[in-house]
Design a protein around this motif. Structure first.
Motif, short mmCIF file in Angstrom:
data_model
loop_
_atom_site.label_atom_id
_atom_site.label_comp_id
_atom_site.label_asym_id
_atom_site.label_seq_id
_atom_site.Cartn_x
_atom_site.Cartn_y
_atom_site.Cartn_z
N THR A 47 0.83 -1.20 0.00
CA THR A 47 0.00 0.00 0.00
C THR A 47 0.87 1.25 0.00
O THR A 47 2.07 1.21 0.33
N ALA A 48 0.25 2.35 -0.36
CA ALA A 48 1.01 3.61 -0.42
C ALA A 48 1.56 4.02 0.93
O ALA A 48 2.64 4.62 1.03
N ALA A 49 0.85 3.65 2.00
CA ALA A 49 1.31 4.04 3.34
C ALA A 49 2.63 3.38 3.69
O ALA A 49 3.43 3.94 4.47
N LYS A 50 2.89 2.19 3.15
CA LYS A 50 4.15 1.50 3.45
C LYS A 50 5.34 2.14 2.74
O LYS A 50 6.49 1.95 3.16
N ALA A 233 10.98 -1.26 12.18
CA ALA A 233 10.53 0.00 12.77
C ALA A 233 9.23 0.50 12.16
O ALA A 233 8.37 1.04 12.88
N TYR A 234 9.06 0.31 10.86
CA TYR A 234 7.89 0.86 10.17
C TYR A 234 6.90 -0.22 9.73
O TYR A 234 5.86 0.11 9.15
N GLY A 235 7.22 -1.47 9.96
CA GLY A 235 6.31 -2.55 9.56
C GLY A 235 6.16 -2.69 8.06
O GLY A 235 5.09 -3.10 7.59
N ASN A 236 7.21 -2.37 7.31
CA ASN A 236 7.13 -2.45 5.84
C ASN A 236 8.34 -3.23 5.31
O ASN A 236 9.16 -2.69 4.57
N TYR A 237 8.45 -4.48 5.69
CA TYR A 237 9.62 -5.29 5.32
C TYR A 237 9.79 -5.39 3.80
O TYR A 237 10.91 -5.25 3.29
N ILE A 238 8.71 -5.66 3.08
CA ILE A 238 8.82 -5.86 1.64
C ILE A 238 9.26 -4.57 0.94
O ILE A 238 10.24 -4.58 0.17
#
Length: 291
Positions: A47-50, A233-238
């Motif tokens: 998603t854009a938020a990631k 830290a941001y929960g966006n590993y991918i």
């Protein structure tokens, strides 16, 4: 029907079959890509938020830039030291002195057989136990030591193979001129071998840059480690790993481009002078002068 050098030109049925196989392959690849995208999108990783954190300067300043700095520092120092060690060991393996040749051979074969990560871990704890380096530089010293020893041994084999690939007439001509072994190696063999070894050396330098990621296991701050820290830290590993992968690819391409330019420049500089053009003979004038 005319044939090519490597295979016969396919007929109508073979061309139809090849087109069908190609179409099926493209469809399968697209389906796999769609399934992967759907699974990741369902977990909210695309998603854009990631991706928004990568638009902030704080993330780059805190995580990405220190990782790039660590990777480039370890790679640059390791490349310089590995090249120096590799050339010394490579020439040592070609030495006419038995003791030097055997010592160089044992060193090269041993460190080629030990995994790079094992050498990094061993050097890290060895330096820590004897307090050789400050604690903040222990991981960097361990990474550089492992990369230098392993890649130095590999470069030594590249040097030895490059010298052996030269025609034997080079050595025989130098011996006939009265040159010593050291003079022959320094002035004749190594300059020619370096030019032929450049493509292999470039590939090995790229390997050094990529292997800095192994320093993650000894808490070295490099790009891959920072990518996982960003993901945590941001929960966006991918997205984090995708960005790190793109940065690593860019660094590798830059290194390859610089090394290729250096290779072309060295090849041009080693070309001999253009042969002098012979002056045309004036046969008629020669006959009139009685020649």
């Amino acid at each position: 029907m005319a044939g090519s050098v490597l295979f016969d030109v396919p007929g109508p049925r073979a061309r139809l079959r090849n087109h069908a196989v190609s179409a099926v392959t493209v469809v399968v690849v697209l389906l796999v890509a769609w399934v992967v995208y759907a699974r990741l999108d369902s977990r909210g990783q695309l998603t854009a938020a990631k991706w928004e954190p990568f638009l902030t300067a704080d993330l780059w300043r805190t995580y990405v830039l220190p990782g790039i700095e660590g990777t480039l520092t370890a790679a640059a120092v390791s490349i310089v030291l590995a090249l120096a060690l590799g050339f010394v060991l490579g020439v040592g393996r070609l030495s006419t002195h038995t003791a030097i040749r055997w010592a160089s051979s044992v060193f090269v074969e041993f460190f080629r057989a030990v995994p790079v990560l094992i050498m990094m871990i061993f050097a890290y704890f060895l330096y820590a136990f004897y307090d050789v380096f400050p604690s903040k530089h222990l991981a960097l010293a361990g990474v550089i030591t492992g990369l230098t020893l392993y890649n130095g041994a590999v470069i030594a084999e590249i040097v030895r193979a490059g010298v052996h690939a030269l025609p034997r007439g080079q050595t025989e001509a130098a011996s006939a001129l009265g040159l010593t072994w050291g003079q022959t190696m320094r002035s004749i063999l190594l300059p020619q071998a370096i030019t032929s070894m450049l493509p292999v050396l470039i590939s090995q330098l790229v390997v050094v840059l990529k292997d800095t990621a192994l320093g993650y296991q000894i808490t070295f701050v490099e790009m891959v480690r920072q990518g996982t820290v960003i993901g945590s830290a941001y929960g966006n590993y991918i997205p984090a790993l995708i960005v790190i992968a793109l940065l690593m690819i860019a660094l590798n391409f830059t290194l390859s481009w610089l090394a290729t330019r250096l290779e072309r420049r060295m090849r041009r500089s080693r070309k001999g002078p253009a042969p002098m053009e012979a002056e045309p003979l004036d046969l008629q004038g020669d006959r009139s002068r009685g020649v």
